[in-house]
Each structure stands twice: as structure tokens, then as C-alpha cells.
Design a protein around this motif. Structure first.
Motif, mmCIF file in Angstrom:
data_model
loop_
_atom_site.group_PDB
_atom_site.id
_atom_site.type_symbol
_atom_site.label_atom_id
_atom_site.label_comp_id
_atom_site.label_asym_id
_atom_site.label_seq_id
_atom_site.Cartn_x
_atom_site.Cartn_y
_atom_site.Cartn_z
ATOM 1 N N UNK A 23 0.666 -1.293 0.036
ATOM 2 C CA UNK A 23 -0.014 0.005 -0.129
ATOM 3 C C UNK A 23 0.926 1.446 -0.134
ATOM 4 N N UNK A 24 2.025 1.239 0.485
ATOM 5 C CA UNK A 24 2.915 2.420 0.782
ATOM 6 C C UNK A 24 4.064 2.387 -0.440
ATOM 7 N N UNK A 25 4.634 1.339 -0.756
ATOM 8 C CA UNK A 25 5.713 1.377 -1.603
ATOM 9 C C UNK A 25 5.566 1.308 -3.116
ATOM 10 N N UNK A 26 4.022 0.842 -3.300
ATOM 11 C CA UNK A 26 3.634 0.596 -4.695
ATOM 12 C C UNK A 26 4.192 -0.531 -5.458
ATOM 13 N N UNK A 27 4.788 -1.311 -4.841
ATOM 14 C CA UNK A 27 5.391 -2.468 -5.658
ATOM 15 C C UNK A 27 4.986 -3.700 -5.166
ATOM 16 N N UNK A 28 5.335 -5.139 -5.684
ATOM 17 C CA UNK A 28 4.735 -6.250 -5.228
ATOM 18 C C UNK A 28 5.449 -6.292 -3.803
ATOM 19 N N UNK A 29 4.742 -7.001 -3.117
ATOM 20 C CA UNK A 29 5.377 -7.456 -1.546
ATOM 21 C C UNK A 29 6.257 -8.409 -1.751
ATOM 22 N N UNK A 30 6.320 -9.246 -2.553
ATOM 23 C CA UNK A 30 7.140 -10.696 -2.861
ATOM 24 C C UNK A 30 8.512 -9.779 -3.130
#
Length: 248
Positions: A121-128
């Protein structure tokens, strides 16, 4: 990323086995592990936590540290509680079904990995992708396997029954009064003879159950030698009624 494991109990064997499985899955070992409380892996005496022998050996083998949160200190474990709630809401509702605990845990891992495809939600990249960067800081896995078991000295009574954690396991009358060793894991109780040779393995029971735990296959050879023991054999309850009548 959040990973979980399902077990029948909260013993040290279950906790350590779960930690080993998760470390194998992520491919490394955290420098420090934070626990909500000391259930299973130790006991709290005043402000000090005394860990169990098995968990102490696990920490040394995996070269990691452990830290325990204080009771009634929600500010110390909010992240842990959030992760537990997330897994419960998303992977345990509705209640999963499976033919074995391993099947359920495999599905649990698959579901946990799937959440890595979501966008942070904050970094706007895939969590993986963020997790892959975090894993660079992990310690390497041990080169030699670790056995998550504890050993208990036991002496079967005259009927060949031993008691482990308030549950009764049938080893066999031929081992009565002998000094044996029980290898207790998260799912099995393996009984060893005086020379540490395996005698038999039985499924581990948790809690307190009045039923005797035994292996029907181990009782059949005894009945062949002593058919008169049929009337008192615990295997009778597993035999169909029509066969019981034929055997009388």
C-alpha cells in the motif's frame, strides 16, 4: 509476508518444527525471532524466561536469537497480532479441510505465498519483491539437519504400556519392566530399545485422552502366538461385530 503452520499442540516440538519449516520455505534464518509468549518453548519466572532444552538447542543450531514480549504489553506485539489475524481471516475462513495435517500446511503455505503478488500500500511494488530484498539479510540455513525431538526415559508396566504426557501408549507385554527410550516429535512417539533400536512408532496424542494408543499391526503377531489373549486384546474394538462372533 506472513507464514503460519498448523499443529495439534503447542509443545516445544511443534513450535520448533514449525519454525524449521518456515525457515526452509523462505530459504534463510532471521537474526532474531520475537515471540508473543513462551508457551511450549519455555516458561516465564517473574521477569525471566527459561527456554526449553529443545528450543535452546534449536537456537544454537540455527545461530539465531530469541526475544519474548511481556504479558499485557500490546504495544510490543501489535505486528504479531496483526499477522495472526490476517492469516485467520484470509486462510482459515471458511475452515479448511484436508486428509492430513501436511496437506493443510501445504495449502497454508501456498495461500501465504499468493499474497506476495499483491501491491504494497505504501511502496507501490509487489510485496514479494520487497520480501526478496529483506531475505538478503537472512542467515544461511544449517548444512546439517536438526531433529526436533525430545527423549524421555520410560519403563512399560506389566501390560507393556508407557505414559507420555498423561497419554498411554502400548509397546507390548514383551517389553514390560524394561528401560526404554521414547523419541517424541510433533506427530510421533517412537519407542527405542536398550540399544536405541526402534521398536515401533505411534501417533502422538495431545491433551489427555483415556483411549490407549496402539498399532493394530503390532498386536496381530501376539494373538497368533497367544490366541487366548483375544478376549482382552484392545484390537477387539477395531474388529467388525460379525468377525468378533466368528472368533469367539
Amino acid at each position: 509476508m506472513r507464514f503460519g503452520q498448523l499443529f495439534y499442540g503447542e509443545t516445544a516440538e511443534c513450535v520448533v518444527t514449525g519454525l524449521m519449516n518456515i525457515c526452509d520455505l523462505i530459504g534463510g534464518v532471521p537474526h532474531e525471532m520475537v515471540f508473543d509468549n513462551a508457551t511450549g518453548i519455555g516458561r516465564r519466572i517473574c521477569d525471566k524466561v527459561i527456554t526449553s532444552e529443545l528450543f535452546s538447542r534449536f537456537r544454537v543450531h540455527y545461530r539465531t536469537k530469541a526475544r519474548f514480549c511481556n504479558p499485557a504489553s500490546g504495544h510490543e506485539k501489535g505486528n504479531v497480532e496483526n499477522a495472526v489475524g490476517f492469516l485467520r481471516r484470509n486462510l482459515l475462513v471458511p475452515v479448511p479441510q484436508g486428509t492430513s495435517l501436511k496437506e493443510l500446511n501445504d495449502a497454508f503455505f501456498t495461500g501465504s505465498i499468493r499474497f506476495g503478488d499483491e501491491i504494497h500500500y505504501r511502496h507501490k511494488v509487489a510485496i514479494k519483491d520487497l520480501f526478496d530484498a529483506d531475505k538478503q539479510a537472512l542467515l544461511s540455513l544449517p548444512t546439517h539437519p536438526f531433529m526436533a525431538v525430545t527423549y524421555r526415559n520410560c519403563v512399560p508396566d506389566k501390560t507393556g504400556v508407557i505414559t507420555i504426557d498423561n497419554n498411554r501408549y502400548l509397546v507390548g507385554p514383551s517389553f514390560a519392566r524394561r528401560k526404554l527410550l521414547a523419541e517424541v516429535s510433533a506427530d510421533l512417539v517412537t519407542v527405542l530399545d536398550e540399544k536405541h533400536h526402534p521398536i515401533l512408532s505411534l501417533p502422538r496424542r495431545f491433551g489427555t485422552h483415556p483411549e490407549l494408543v496402539y498399532s493394530p499391526a503390532s498386536l496381530l503377531p501376539l494373538l497368533k502366538v497367544k490366541p487366548g489373549a483375544w478376549a482382552q486384546s484392545p484390537i477387539r474394538k477395531d474388529i467388525p461385530d460379525i468377525l468378533k462372533q466368528w472368533c469367539q
